[in-house]
Structures are given as structure tokens and as C-alpha cells.
Scaffold this motif. Structure first.
Motif, PDB file in Angstrom:
ATOM      1  N   LYS A   2     -26.423 -22.831  34.186  1.00 36.43           N
ATOM      2  CA  LYS A   2     -27.051 -21.856  34.963  1.00 36.43           C
ATOM      3  C   LYS A   2     -27.474 -20.413  34.554  1.00 36.43           C
ATOM      4  CE  LYS A   2     -26.491 -24.372  38.766  1.00 36.43           C
ATOM      5  NZ  LYS A   2     -27.847 -24.571  39.694  1.00 36.43           N
ATOM      6  N   LYS A   3     -28.622 -19.902  35.078  1.00 39.58           N
ATOM      7  CA  LYS A   3     -29.032 -18.596  34.544  1.00 39.58           C
ATOM      8  C   LYS A   3     -28.314 -17.477  35.051  1.00 39.58           C
ATOM      9  CE  LYS A   3     -33.593 -20.493  32.867  1.00 39.58           C
ATOM     10  NZ  LYS A   3     -33.130 -21.667  32.724  1.00 39.58           N
ATOM     11  N   GLU A   4     -27.922 -16.461  34.475  1.00 41.47           N
ATOM     12  CA  GLU A   4     -27.150 -15.305  35.155  1.00 41.47           C
ATOM     13  C   GLU A   4     -27.844 -14.111  34.748  1.00 41.47           C
ATOM     14  OE1 GLU A   4     -23.361 -16.103  33.407  1.00 41.47           O
ATOM     15  OE2 GLU A   4     -22.830 -17.545  35.264  1.00 41.47           O
ATOM     16  N   LYS A   5     -28.813 -14.001  33.720  1.00 41.81           N
ATOM     17  CA  LYS A   5     -29.405 -13.023  33.166  1.00 41.81           C
ATOM     18  C   LYS A   5     -30.828 -12.955  33.351  1.00 41.81           C
ATOM     19  CE  LYS A   5     -25.475 -12.194  30.166  1.00 41.81           C
ATOM     20  NZ  LYS A   5     -24.965 -12.137  28.784  1.00 41.81           N
ATOM     21  N   ALA A   6     -31.491 -11.992  33.679  1.00 39.24           N
ATOM     22  CA  ALA A   6     -32.849 -12.086  33.616  1.00 39.24           C
ATOM     23  C   ALA A   6     -33.838 -11.422  32.625  1.00 39.24           C
ATOM     24  CB  ALA A   6     -33.310 -11.520  34.941  1.00 39.24           C
ATOM     25  N   LEU A   7     -34.812 -11.828  32.015  1.00 39.97           N
ATOM     26  CA  LEU A   7     -35.642 -10.941  31.088  1.00 39.97           C
ATOM     27  C   LEU A   7     -37.019 -10.545  31.767  1.00 39.97           C
ATOM     28  CD1 LEU A   7     -35.965 -10.095  28.186  1.00 39.97           C
ATOM     29  CD2 LEU A   7     -36.802 -12.331  27.601  1.00 39.97           C
ATOM     30  N   TYR A   8     -37.094  -8.959  31.665  1.00 36.73           N
ATOM     31  CA  TYR A   8     -38.325  -8.581  32.252  1.00 36.73           C
ATOM     32  C   TYR A   8     -39.524  -8.382  31.332  1.00 36.73           C
ATOM     33  CZ  TYR A   8     -41.327  -4.887  34.046  1.00 36.73           C
ATOM     34  OH  TYR A   8     -42.486  -4.022  34.604  1.00 36.73           O
ATOM     35  N   TYR A   9     -40.604  -8.758  32.136  1.00 32.90           N
ATOM     36  CA  TYR A   9     -41.860  -8.620  31.358  1.00 32.90           C
ATOM     37  C   TYR A   9     -43.054  -8.341  32.319  1.00 32.90           C
ATOM     38  CZ  TYR A   9     -43.508 -12.923  33.447  1.00 32.90           C
ATOM     39  OH  TYR A   9     -43.870 -13.993  34.605  1.00 32.90           O
ATOM     40  N   PRO A  10     -44.138  -7.800  32.018  1.00 31.85           N
ATOM     41  CA  PRO A  10     -44.619  -7.679  30.654  1.00 31.85           C
ATOM     42  C   PRO A  10     -44.511  -6.295  30.030  1.00 31.85           C
ATOM     43  CG  PRO A  10     -46.600  -7.235  32.237  1.00 31.85           C
ATOM     44  CD  PRO A  10     -45.122  -7.453  32.980  1.00 31.85           C
ATOM     45  N   TYR A  11     -44.043  -5.489  30.551  1.00 26.28           N
ATOM     46  CA  TYR A  11     -43.633  -4.086  29.932  1.00 26.28           C
ATOM     47  C   TYR A  11     -42.694  -3.764  29.502  1.00 26.28           C
ATOM     48  CZ  TYR A  11     -47.955  -3.685  32.903  1.00 26.28           C
ATOM     49  OH  TYR A  11     -49.390  -3.901  33.277  1.00 26.28           O
ATOM     50  N   ILE A  12     -42.317  -2.762  28.853  1.00 25.18           N
ATOM     51  CA  ILE A  12     -40.926  -2.424  28.275  1.00 25.18           C
ATOM     52  C   ILE A  12     -40.238  -1.407  29.540  1.00 25.18           C
ATOM     53  CG2 ILE A  12     -39.809  -0.922  26.787  1.00 25.18           C
ATOM     54  CD1 ILE A  12     -42.339  -1.068  24.956  1.00 25.18           C
ATOM     55  N   ASN A  13     -40.745  -0.441  30.118  1.00 27.33           N
ATOM     56  CA  ASN A  13     -40.232   0.314  31.161  1.00 27.33           C
ATOM     57  C   ASN A  13     -40.181  -0.215  32.665  1.00 27.33           C
ATOM     58  OD1 ASN A  13     -39.616   3.172  29.852  1.00 27.33           O
ATOM     59  ND2 ASN A  13     -41.723   2.537  29.111  1.00 27.33           N
ATOM     60  N   LEU A  14     -39.096  -0.418  33.070  1.00 31.81           N
ATOM     61  CA  LEU A  14     -38.938  -1.055  34.313  1.00 31.81           C
ATOM     62  C   LEU A  14     -39.545  -0.151  35.437  1.00 31.81           C
ATOM     63  CD1 LEU A  14     -36.676  -2.905  32.974  1.00 31.81           C
ATOM     64  CD2 LEU A  14     -36.383  -3.485  35.320  1.00 31.81           C
ATOM     65  N   PRO A  15     -40.418  -0.316  36.504  1.00 32.54           N
ATOM     66  CA  PRO A  15     -40.638   0.763  37.387  1.00 32.54           C
ATOM     67  C   PRO A  15     -39.762   1.242  38.334  1.00 32.54           C
ATOM     68  CG  PRO A  15     -41.421  -1.515  38.070  1.00 32.54           C
ATOM     69  CD  PRO A  15     -40.600  -1.569  36.661  1.00 32.54           C
ATOM     70  N   LYS A  16     -39.805   2.445  38.908  1.00 32.72           N
ATOM     71  CA  LYS A  16     -38.700   2.984  39.815  1.00 32.72           C
ATOM     72  C   LYS A  16     -39.414   2.407  41.039  1.00 32.72           C
ATOM     73  CE  LYS A  16     -36.350   7.130  41.080  1.00 32.72           C
ATOM     74  NZ  LYS A  16     -36.122   8.590  41.082  1.00 32.72           N
ATOM     75  N   LYS A  17     -38.996   1.306  41.417  1.00 37.54           N
ATOM     76  CA  LYS A  17     -39.631   0.542  42.948  1.00 37.54           C
ATOM     77  C   LYS A  17     -38.476  -0.151  43.368  1.00 37.54           C
ATOM     78  CE  LYS A  17     -42.729  -2.704  41.431  1.00 37.54           C
ATOM     79  NZ  LYS A  17     -44.069  -3.106  41.366  1.00 37.54           N
ATOM     80  N   ASP A 184     -36.969 -11.386  48.788  1.00 42.24           N
ATOM     81  CA  ASP A 184     -37.581 -10.390  49.301  1.00 42.24           C
ATOM     82  C   ASP A 184     -37.320 -10.038  50.649  1.00 42.24           C
ATOM     83  OD1 ASP A 184     -38.667  -9.652  46.852  1.00 42.24           O
ATOM     84  OD2 ASP A 184     -40.643 -10.651  47.537  1.00 42.24           O
ATOM     85  N   ASN A 185     -36.977 -10.844  51.361  1.00 38.74           N
ATOM     86  CA  ASN A 185     -36.764 -10.846  52.917  1.00 38.74           C
ATOM     87  C   ASN A 185     -35.294 -10.622  53.361  1.00 38.74           C
ATOM     88  OD1 ASN A 185     -39.288 -11.302  54.709  1.00 38.74           O
ATOM     89  ND2 ASN A 185     -39.432 -12.428  52.819  1.00 38.74           N
ATOM     90  N   ILE A 186     -34.283 -11.129  52.342  1.00 33.40           N
ATOM     91  CA  ILE A 186     -32.849 -10.942  52.592  1.00 33.40           C
ATOM     92  C   ILE A 186     -31.990  -9.968  52.037  1.00 33.40           C
ATOM     93  CG2 ILE A 186     -32.904 -13.460  53.764  1.00 33.40           C
ATOM     94  CD1 ILE A 186     -31.464 -14.230  51.125  1.00 33.40           C
ATOM     95  N   LEU A 187     -32.428  -9.572  50.810  1.00 27.18           N
ATOM     96  CA  LEU A 187     -31.620  -8.763  50.041  1.00 27.18           C
ATOM     97  C   LEU A 187     -32.025  -7.376  50.399  1.00 27.18           C
ATOM     98  CD1 LEU A 187     -31.394  -9.610  46.121  1.00 27.18           C
ATOM     99  CD2 LEU A 187     -29.469  -9.306  47.840  1.00 27.18           C
ATOM    100  N   PRO A 188     -31.015  -6.567  50.697  1.00 27.76           N
ATOM    101  CA  PRO A 188     -31.141  -4.971  51.215  1.00 27.76           C
ATOM    102  C   PRO A 188     -31.998  -4.299  49.964  1.00 27.76           C
ATOM    103  CG  PRO A 188     -29.023  -5.424  50.477  1.00 27.76           C
ATOM    104  CD  PRO A 188     -29.513  -6.842  50.476  1.00 27.76           C
ATOM    105  N   ILE A 189     -32.698  -3.347  50.456  1.00 29.94           N
ATOM    106  CA  ILE A 189     -33.549  -2.697  49.707  1.00 29.94           C
ATOM    107  C   ILE A 189     -32.670  -1.275  49.332  1.00 29.94           C
ATOM    108  CG2 ILE A 189     -36.015  -1.939  49.070  1.00 29.94           C
ATOM    109  CD1 ILE A 189     -36.855  -3.914  50.868  1.00 29.94           C
ATOM    110  N   PRO A 190     -32.291  -1.002  48.219  1.00 31.12           N
ATOM    111  CA  PRO A 190     -31.622   0.384  48.030  1.00 31.12           C
ATOM    112  C   PRO A 190     -32.435   1.405  47.927  1.00 31.12           C
ATOM    113  CG  PRO A 190     -30.686  -1.255  46.443  1.00 31.12           C
ATOM    114  CD  PRO A 190     -31.972  -1.854  46.960  1.00 31.12           C
ATOM    115  N   SER A 191     -32.324   2.846  48.365  1.00 30.16           N
ATOM    116  CA  SER A 191     -33.167   3.678  48.572  1.00 30.16           C
ATOM    117  C   SER A 191     -33.687   3.831  46.977  1.00 30.16           C
ATOM    118  CB  SER A 191     -32.636   5.009  49.042  1.00 30.16           C
ATOM    119  OG  SER A 191     -33.377   6.158  48.482  1.00 30.16           O
ATOM    120  N   LYS A 192     -35.082   4.404  46.617  1.00 33.60           N
ATOM    121  CA  LYS A 192     -35.332   4.942  45.259  1.00 33.60           C
ATOM    122  C   LYS A 192     -34.651   5.698  44.689  1.00 33.60           C
ATOM    123  CE  LYS A 192     -40.311   3.233  45.972  1.00 33.60           C
ATOM    124  NZ  LYS A 192     -41.762   3.865  46.335  1.00 33.60           N
TER     125      LYS A 192
END
Length: 332
Positions: A2-17, A184-192
Motif C-alpha cells: 500500500k502507498k502511504e506517501k505521495a510525490l508532488y509534480y510538476p513543480y517544486i513549490n506546492l501552491p498555497k491553496k 474533494d467532496n468528503i475531506l474538510p478544507i482547512p483555511s488557507k
């Protein structure tokens, strides 16, 4: 495995959203492919939000230079791919984005420049690359690294899935899209503007970590079974039904706890003591049986308060435990 970790792409910096906060809630760790200079001078290289994520331990940095020497076929596979695409003139957007030299070996850089699909930026260590080619390359590189380290590739950018080896895919693209739509529809969305210390504290709580493991198992199994539906319309109907039932069940639990037990501040610890045997959907054999278990959940919730450690362990196996805890902490 099972996968427990994720790898982000295509950029280096994750967006603040919102996407980033939800992704941090779902995966144990989130990683990014980062050039050596970012390790040496993080304050200079990172955007402020990404720097905070790294410093708080919410994002782990991976050096591409640790992987490129191991990937012998990368050059040939991608060179053949872009040559075929270029001949068909698929690349004509005239939009360029930058890739650090650490992510490309010397031969591939020169080939892209020769084909006029990239150019160097002065004496810097960055190459400006046609945007679609950059996206495709980072998708390939990310998938290869993800396969080596058993990670799940994740992106906030809509990038069409491509197969460099048509005999197999690195992961089930349809399943990934199904899971994303449900989450996208069931997890809460923390404030930015949420304090990252609060997010880290939530992720570090043992009860939440246990609940997350089983929540993720449930989502993986549900999304896989839905992805087997060949007809797009039928698959979408299953997705929407899943979302509706999950939201209704978790809401019903909270309302019953408040009305029948007088519980106003719902904590995971309190939920642990009042959940009955309830949901056994993880081992269900079809989406319909999962839906049946979900829809029957509310009637099995209130079974009396029993301070029992075994009951707590049992609750952590229930898919909705994590959602309830996350909603209590971050709202909506």
C-alpha cells in the motif's frame, strides 16, 4: 504494498491553496523533487509557503540527482517520445516553463535545445522548456521515482495521462481520478490561513494516524471497484452515490451524538467510546455492498458509552472515524 506517501509534480513549490491542505490530510507524507541548491539555501530558493511546509516537516525533499544515475532508460524513452510528438506537431503552444538542470541529464538538455524546444537562461542552472514537454517529462520522472520508492504521484495541475510503455501503466489512472473526486467532496478544507503547527499536531496524534490508515484503505478499495466500471456515466453515478452516502452517514453520526448523548464538542476520543461494531465495508466485495453498509451505519452508531480499549481499536478501523476527527478540527 500500500502507498502511504505521495510525490508532488510538476513543480517544486506546492501552491498555497485548498488542494495542498487536503493532500496533506490524506497522505502520511508529501514529497517534492528538489534541486541541491534548495537544500543548501532554502530561504533563498523556496517560496515562503513551501519553506514553512519544509520547516514544519509537512513536505519531504527528494534529490533528483539520487535517482537519475539509476534510471538508465530515461533518456531513450523520453527522447523517442518527444521526437514522435514533435513530428506530429503536438507541441506548438509557445509557452515555456523552467526546469532545473538537476532534473535533466546533459544529453537530454542538449537534445531539447537542438530541437528548439528549450533554451538556457543566461549562466543560471535553469532551462526554459516548452510547457507541455516539461509537464510530460516531470510526469515520467515522477512516476519512475514513485515506482522506486512506492509513492503515489499527485498533482494539482490537470495533466493528461500518458503511457511511455503501453504494456503497463505505473498506476491506475482512472482509480486515481475516482479517488480524487471522492476526496474533494468528503475531506474538510482547512483555511488557507491555518497555522501549520495545528495541521502537524493533528497529523501526529496517534488516534488520527490509526484512523487515517483505515480511511485510506477504504478509499483505495472503493475507488478501485468503481474504476472497474467501463461506462463513464455509470462510473460517475457510483462516485456521486458514494459521496452522498459518506457525507450523510458522517453527518448523521455527529447529529445523533449531539442529540442523544448531549455531545457538543465531538472529539475522536469520544467517538471511539460510542461506536458500535458498525461499518465493515473495507472487506466488501462490491460498491453496492459498500453503499449498503454505509447507509445502515447511522442505526448502529449509538450503542452506549463503554470505556473499552478494544472498542477504541475497533473504531479506528471504521472509514468515517478520520473524517469526523478532521471535521471537528478544521470545520466544514
Amino acid at each position: 504494498m500500500k502507498k502511504e506517501k505521495a510525490l508532488y509534480y510538476p513543480y517544486i513549490n506546492l501552491p498555497k491553496k485548498e488542494w495542498t491542505y487536503q493532500t496533506l490530510l490524506y497522505w502520511d507524507n508529501l514529497m517534492s523533487i528538489v534541486p541541491d541548491t534548495f537544500f543548501k539555501e532554502p530561504e533563498k530558493e523556496y517560496e515562503p509557503f513551501m519553506l514553512d511546509l519544509v520547516r514544519n516537516g509537512l513536505v519531504i525533499q527528494l534529490r533528483p540527482t539520487d535517482y537519475l544515475p539509476k534510471i538508465k532508460s530515461l533518456n531513450n524513452v523520453f527522447s523517442t517520445y518527444i521526437e514522435n510528438k514533435y513530428k506530429r506537431r503536438d507541441y506548438k503552444s509557445k509557452k515555456f516553463t523552467r526546469i532545473h538542470f538537476d532534473k535533466l541529464n546533459y544529453e537530454l538538455r542538449n537534445e531539447l535545445i537542438k530541437m528548439k524546444l528549450a533554451f538556457e537562461i543566461g549562466d543560471s542552472n535553469w532551462l526554459m522548456v516548452e510547457e507541455k514537454i516539461s509537464d510530460d517529462y516531470m510526469l515520467l520522472l515522477t512516476n519512475i521515482i514513485a515506482k522506486i520508492d512506492n509513492l503515489m504521484p499527485v498533482s494539482d495541475k490537470m495533466i493528461n495521462a500518458i503511457y511511455f510503455d503501453k504494456s503497463k501503466s505505473f498506476y491506475n489512472v482512472t482509480q486515481n481520478r475516482v479517488a480524487n473526486q471522492i476526496l474533494d467532496n468528503i475531506l474538510p478544507i482547512p483555511s488557507k490561513d491555518i497555522n501549520l503547527d495545528k495541521l502537524m499536531l493533528f497529523k501526529n496524534k496517534e488516534d488520527n494516524q490509526k484512523a487515517l490508515i483505515n480511511f485510506r484503505k477504504f478509499i483505495e478499495k472503493l475507488s478501485y471497484k468503481i474504476s472497474l466500471e467501463v461506462e463513464t456515466d455509470n462510473r460517475q453515478e457510483l462516485i456521486e452515490k458514494s459521496i452522498k452516502l459518506i457525507l450523510e452517514s458522517s453527518k448523521d453520526i455527529e447529529e445523533r451524538m449531539k442529540s442523544e448523548l448531549g455531545v457538543r464538542n465531538i472529539s475522536l476520543g469520544r467517538c471511539l467510546t460510542i461506536f458500535g461494531n458498525g461499518l465493515s465495508v473495507i472487506n466488501s466485495e462490491s460498491p453496492s455492498s459498500m453503499f449498503s453498509s454505509l447507509s445502515n451505519l447511522a442505526g448502529e452508531v449509538i450503542s452506549g458509552i463503554k470505556e473499552n480499549s478494544e472498542r477504541k481499536k475497533e473504531f479506528n478501523k471504521k472509514p468515517l472515524a478520520y473524517i469526523i476527527s478532521a471535521k471537528k478540527t478544521f470545520g466544514n
